[in-house]
Structures are given as C-alpha cells and as structure tokens.
Design an enzyme around this catalytic site. Structure first.
Site, PDB file in Angstrom:
ATOM      1  N   SER A 169       0.813  -1.202   0.000  1.00 32.05           N
ATOM      2  CA  SER A 169       0.000   0.000   0.000  1.00 32.05           C
ATOM      3  C   SER A 169       0.856   1.264   0.000  1.00 32.05           C
ATOM      4  CB  SER A 169      -0.966  -0.058   1.181  1.00 32.05           C
ATOM      5  OG  SER A 169      -2.070   0.723   0.882  1.00 32.05           O
TER       6      SER A 169
ATOM      7  N   HIS B 106      -7.506  -5.836   0.820  1.00 32.16           N
ATOM      8  CA  HIS B 106      -6.296  -5.010   0.877  1.00 32.16           C
ATOM      9  C   HIS B 106      -5.450  -5.458   2.074  1.00 32.16           C
ATOM     10  CE1 HIS B 106      -4.072  -1.334   0.080  1.00 32.16           C
ATOM     11  NE2 HIS B 106      -4.134  -1.004   1.356  1.00 32.16           N
TER      12      HIS B 106
HETATM   13  C1  GTR Z   1      -5.296   4.547   1.699  1.00 30.47           C
HETATM   14  C2  GTR Z   1      -4.756   5.293   0.519  1.00 30.47           C
HETATM   15  C3  GTR Z   1      -4.116   4.314  -0.422  1.00 30.47           C
HETATM   16  C4  GTR Z   1      -3.195   3.365   0.301  1.00 30.47           C
HETATM   17  C5  GTR Z   1      -3.723   2.967   1.662  1.00 30.47           C
HETATM   18  C6  GTR Z   1      -2.776   2.260   2.617  1.00 30.47           C
HETATM   19  O1  GTR Z   1      -6.092   5.300   2.525  1.00 30.47           O
HETATM   20  O2  GTR Z   1      -5.838   5.946  -0.038  1.00 30.47           O
HETATM   21  O3  GTR Z   1      -3.464   4.992  -1.457  1.00 30.47           O
HETATM   22  O4  GTR Z   1      -1.906   3.882   0.379  1.00 30.47           O
HETATM   23  O5  GTR Z   1      -4.200   4.038   2.362  1.00 30.47           O
HETATM   24  O6  GTR Z   1      -1.605   2.633   2.751  1.00 30.47           O
HETATM   25  O7  GTR Z   1      -3.258   1.349   3.284  1.00 30.47           O
END
Ligand code: GTR
Length: 432
Positions: free
Chosen positions: A264, A408
C-alpha cells in the site's frame, strides 16, 4: 485508525470500467520529444532519467543530494544466534544519522533507524550468501513476528479526538500482530533473510508532523516548501536505501540478491526506493495502488484528489496540480514500474481491493514488460490478459503479476508466490 485498511468501496468514486473516460497510456518507450526508444542504451541514458525526473517533479519530489550523502553511524544493539527456536540469527542494528553540514534541524527531528534482521541460521552456519527481503513495516518491528527478543521502539499514534501525536513504546500485546503480513518463518525456512524497519522512525504518518521527519536533517524549511521538495514517501524510500547500505556491507548477505517489498503506501515507498536506487535487485510490491503502480489516468477507485486531500504530505507540493486532472498526469504507474527494468518485478493485487484498481496494476506490469523485452529479459507478452483470480502469471520470467482472493492486505499467498518467483530467478535456496 491508521492501521485499518481503507474502505473497500468508498461512495463517490468510480468503480465501473465502462465509465472510465477514454485514455491513452503514457509510453515508456517514447521520449518526451516524441522519438521512439529502440535501443537498450537509449533507454538507460535517455528515457529512464527522463521518467525519473517526471516523478521527482510531479509526484514524490527530489531526494536531496545531501541526503544521498548522509553520514550514518551503525551500531549492533542486539545479537542472538538462536532466535525463533534456532531457526534464525537475529540482529538489531541502530543507524544514527548526522544532519547535513549547515543544517540545524528542529530538536524533535528523528535521526535513529532501528533495523531488525533475521538470517536463516543454517545458511549462516554454512557460510552461504543469504538473499534478503527488506521492507518498511506499519506497526513496529515487534509486530512482525511473535519473538520476545525484539526490542520495541516508540510508535506514533494520535488518539481519536485529540490533536496531539503520541510517540510511545508499544504494549507487549502488539508483539506478533503482523505475523500474517510478514511470514518471517516461511522466508527463513526457504533460505531467505528478512530485514525490516518501522516507517515512523523516518517520518510520522500524519498531517502536520513534518517537523519530526528525517527530511529536516538534509533540507531547510524553505527547501521543504519548494514545489518539487520530497515528502514522506520520499523519506520512507530514503530510509530503505540507508538500510540497504548497511545490508550491503554485511558479509553474510548476498549483495546481488536483495529484494525490497512494501504494501500500500509502503508499497509506494518501495516502488520509489527501487526506482531511484538500482542496488535493489528485485521489487515485490503489494497493492501499492494510486500514486504507486496503478494507472492514475483510469481514475478507477482512488483519485489524486483523495490522495492529496488525505495525505498531502506523502508527495511533493507539485502533486496538488493534478487534483481533478488524473488523466493528464505525466508520471503514471506504468512508467514508475518501468524504472525497475531489467530487475525482477512482482506486482501483486487483491480482488477485494478495487480502491487500488487491480486491473490498472496489471496494465502497468504489462506496459513495463515492453521495456524488459527491449532489454532482453523475459516478461509478460504484449497480448497477456489479466489472469484468473489466484493464478499468478510470469513466475518464470522477470515480471510477475497476480490478483488474489481477499482484501487489501498481505497474505501467505503473496509470500508463497514471491518466494517462488525469486527461487526461479535466483536459484532455490537450501532449506533451513
Ligand atoms: C489509503 C490510501 C491508499 C493506500 C492505503 C494504505 O487510505 O488511499 O493509497 O496507500 O491508504 O496505505 O493502506
């Protein structure tokens, strides 16, 4: 909280492929003057520097030369030959950074980075050169595996409703909470070492926390306000390169087999570290999404508006220019990953992570594959299609991709395939 995965489906954003405005991908093999790139030399001497510059000016900012020449003092603070029931040699190393000549950082600026290193004990005993995976962690070194020997360092937090940042030692109950995301034992039993650092040792991941950043050791406040000044992602990426400095002088480690990983936002940091620093031999990036490996001009899921609104400090001030202009950004995900060529690249997505646009990440891997082909490395063929869920492609080449079931996150599936990919390229390690 910071540790929570982002909402999988935020209303107000487009998740419908048919509603994407027609777009043309930026061409990694065309110079900005329109001339095609047809030789490896042209790629290396002309197009690659051009792309790097586009990212410095529009997305992540410039890592200042003073930071690249940083003076660091390394000290082994802990060593254990029988960690994890004898599976590993564990070491914890502090890097202490000096500020650049002529710069007086604020008293609160961070200058200490703690590396947690695990090496497979059998490989150390046999004097085999050890391949390493290096990555930034979100939740502190003590979280990556349940090992009471890990020395905790203070973590940043901001209690709900408060505007004050805390920087405190984590509770003992946080040990091993990120075991699934790191799979330390799996890596060790396959003959790989792991090095990890806490990203908050470099910069607290909060708005208005810039005074604590290591960036202050190398840039004045005026320099940090420049349109192309580095942001937090730049600081995190820089920290990966400093950890790499110390791995490269460790005689137990194979200096030609060091992969960088990240998830991420820390995937964005890994992408940017590997793009800038050719000493990283492979990139294993999990769901780095928009501002990372996704195609911003598709604007499917997260947009520049969201990134800039929630995390302006991650990027250079110039990035704000692209709010509402996702389709015009001159530095897009496919160009970012092309900077890895000809080094091994694994792009990993998840089906339940529409926010990061798995298809966009696939298209980046596919587009960058053209550069690998030019450089004579096997990569995804031009007619490759997004593979079925849980079916990685490219494991036998230099560019691999998968979209796995689930949200995610980082899972054992991701690691199993990262290891297969590296084994194919670097040779299977003798099991521990
Ligand atoms: C989110 C962001 C993403 C990603 C994520 C993370 O809120 O919008 O781009 O980086 O965080 O790091 O889990």
């Amino acid at each position: 909280s910071l540790l929570r995965a982002p909402a999988q489906h935020i209303p107000g954003y487009n998740y419908d492929e048919s509603k994407i405005a027609p777009y043309t991908l930026l061409d990694p093999l065309r110079l900005s003057n329109g001339a095609p790139v047809t030789t490896a030399k042209q790629w290396t001497t002309e197009r690659r520097p051009e792309i790097l510059h586009l990212f410095e000016e529009n997305v992540f900012g410039v890592t200042p030369p003073a930071a690249l020449h940083a003076v660091a003092h390394a000290r082994v603070v802990e060593h254990n030959d029988h960690a994890l029931d004898g599976l590993a040699v564990r070491e914890q190393i502090d890097l202490t950074f000096e500020s650049a000549p002529g710069i007086t950082p604020p008293a609160e600026a961070l200058h200490n980075l703690r590396i947690l290193l695990y090496l497979p004990a059998a490989a150390v005993a046999a004097h085999r050169p050890i391949p390493i995976v290096l990555g930034l962690n979100f939740t502190g070194n003590q979280s990556v595996v349940d090992d009471p020997g890990i020395l905790p360092t203070p973590l940043w937090s901001k209690p709900k409703g408060s505007s004050t940042l805390l920087h405190e030692l984590p509770a003992d109950s946080t040990r091993g909470t990120a075991t699934q995301q790191w799979q330390v034992r799996m890596l060790l039993t396959h003959g790989y070492g792991l090095a990890t650092i806490y990203y908050g040792d470099l910069e607290a991941d909060f708005k208005d926390a810039a005074q604590y950043s290591v960036r202050n050791l190398y840039s004045t406040p005026v320099q940090l306000a420049a349109p192309n000044a580095w942001g937090a992602v730049g600081a995190w990426a820089w920290g990966l390169s400093r950890a790499l400095d110390s791995l490269l002088v460790d005689p137990r480690i194979d200096p030609n087999h060091i992969a960088v990983t990240g998830h991420s936002r820390l995937g964005k940091a890994a992408d940017w570290a590997a793009a800038q620093d050719p000493r990283f031999d492979a990139l294993l990036s999990t769901e780095s999404g928009h501002g990372g490996q996704s195609i911003q001009r598709r604007a499917l899921g997260e947009t520049v508006y969201h990134l800039e609104h929630s995390f302006p400090y991650w990027f250079c001030p110039n990035y704000a220019k692209w709010v509402g202009h996702d389709s015009e950004i001159p530095a897009d995900g496919n160009l970012l990953v092309s900077l890895m060529a000809p080094r091994p690249l694994y792009v990993a997505s998840a089906q339940g992570d529409e926010w990061s646009d798995p298809k966009g990440e696939f298209l980046s891997a596919l587009s960058a594959s053209r550069v690998y082909t030019l450089l004579g490395k096997p990569a995804l063929p031009p007619n490759a299609q997004p593979p079925a869920i849980d079916h990685p492609i490219g494991l036998d080449g230099f560019v691999a991709y998968h979209e796995r079931t689930g949200k995610h996150d980082v899972t054992d599936f991701d690691w199993e395939n990262y290891i297969l990919f590296l084994d194919n390229l670097w040779g299977k390690q003798t099991p521990a």
